[in-house]
Design a protein around this motif. Structure first.
Motif, PDB file in Angstrom:
ATOM      1  N   VAL A  93      76.812   4.598  78.800  1.00  0.00           N
ATOM      2  CA  VAL A  93      75.841   3.666  78.213  1.00  0.00           C
ATOM      3  C   VAL A  93      75.593   3.906  76.726  1.00  0.00           C
ATOM      4  O   VAL A  93      75.538   2.956  75.930  1.00  0.00           O
ATOM      5  N   LEU A  94      75.403   5.152  76.342  1.00  0.00           N
ATOM      6  CA  LEU A  94      74.935   5.450  74.989  1.00  0.00           C
ATOM      7  C   LEU A  94      75.889   5.099  73.855  1.00  0.00           C
ATOM      8  O   LEU A  94      75.438   4.597  72.817  1.00  0.00           O
ATOM      9  N   PRO A  95      77.203   5.314  73.981  1.00  0.00           N
ATOM     10  CA  PRO A  95      78.076   4.970  72.845  1.00  0.00           C
ATOM     11  C   PRO A  95      77.959   3.504  72.409  1.00  0.00           C
ATOM     12  O   PRO A  95      77.910   3.220  71.207  1.00  0.00           O
ATOM     13  N   ASP A  96      77.877   2.581  73.371  1.00  0.00           N
ATOM     14  CA  ASP A  96      77.741   1.161  73.012  1.00  0.00           C
ATOM     15  C   ASP A  96      76.400   0.879  72.342  1.00  0.00           C
ATOM     16  O   ASP A  96      76.322   0.121  71.381  1.00  0.00           O
ATOM     17  N   LYS A  97      75.336   1.477  72.865  1.00  0.00           N
ATOM     18  CA  LYS A  97      74.010   1.276  72.276  1.00  0.00           C
ATOM     19  C   LYS A  97      73.966   1.841  70.851  1.00  0.00           C
ATOM     20  O   LYS A  97      73.451   1.199  69.937  1.00  0.00           O
ATOM     21  N   VAL A  98      74.487   3.044  70.677  1.00  0.00           N
ATOM     22  CA  VAL A  98      74.500   3.661  69.351  1.00  0.00           C
ATOM     23  C   VAL A  98      75.333   2.813  68.388  1.00  0.00           C
ATOM     24  O   VAL A  98      74.905   2.541  67.260  1.00  0.00           O
TER      25      VAL A  98
END
Length: 183
Positions: A93-98
């Motif tokens: 999840v986090l790489p796309d959000k970042v």
């Protein structure tokens, strides 16, 4: 030097651990496992320490109750499998959000790491590498976004000053409400 003492105050028989150091002031700390730590200067008398603990009994009881309540709500610690699942979800999840918020905010993190840190959901290093706790994945999406924006803002401002929060609110006006959603 560590000393196990107790405060003999009215109905209170709270044990505490005394930690002496080169500090100049007395301080109280309640640990996650509901222990009371008293930090004191090397030459501070035991009477002064006992008086300090007695004067702060209301604070101790109030914060001890909060820590006990949090511990009761938290339930049992997660298993290794649960932690691995949270880490896997964070890495998904986090790489796309970042990437999304970094582009919107015009910022460039140098790296992204997922850990099992328990005390903070995120951090930004001096070299602009972001680090997130897998436990952040227990929070709603809106709260996760708030932590991502918060850590990205540290790339520009390495403090929590007015400019820092102005940058966050420029891209996330409802930041305060989202922050309250963190578990």
């Amino acid at each position: 030097m560590r000393f196990l003492g107790y405060c003999g105050i009215l109905n209170c028989m709270e044990n505490y651990t005394l930690i002496r150091s080169r500090r100049r002031t007395l301080a109280l700390e309640i640990t996650r496992d509901c222990r009371l730590l008293v930090r004191a200067p090397l030459r501070c008398s035991e009477g002064t320490i006992r008086d300090f603990v007695a004067r702060n009994q209301t604070w101790i009881e109030r914060h001890m109750a909060k820590v006990r309540q949090r511990a009761a709500q938290a339930g049992p610690p997660p298993t290794e499998e649960e932690i691995d699942a949270l880490k896997a979800r964070a890495r998904a999840v986090l790489p796309d959000k970042v990437a999304h918020y970094a582009e919107v905010m015009g910022l460039s993190p140098t790296g992204l790491k997922v850990t099992s840190a328990q005390k903070r959901y995120g951090s930004c290093s001096a070299k602009n590498s972001l680090c997130f706790s897998c436990y952040l994945m227990r929070s709603p999406d809106e709260a996760i976004d708030a932590v991502v924006v918060h850590e990205l803002a540290h790339i520009r401002y390495k403090n929590h000053g007015k400019e820092f929060y102005a940058l966050i609110h420029r891209y996330m006006p409802d930041y305060q409400a989202r922050k309250k959603l963190l578990k």
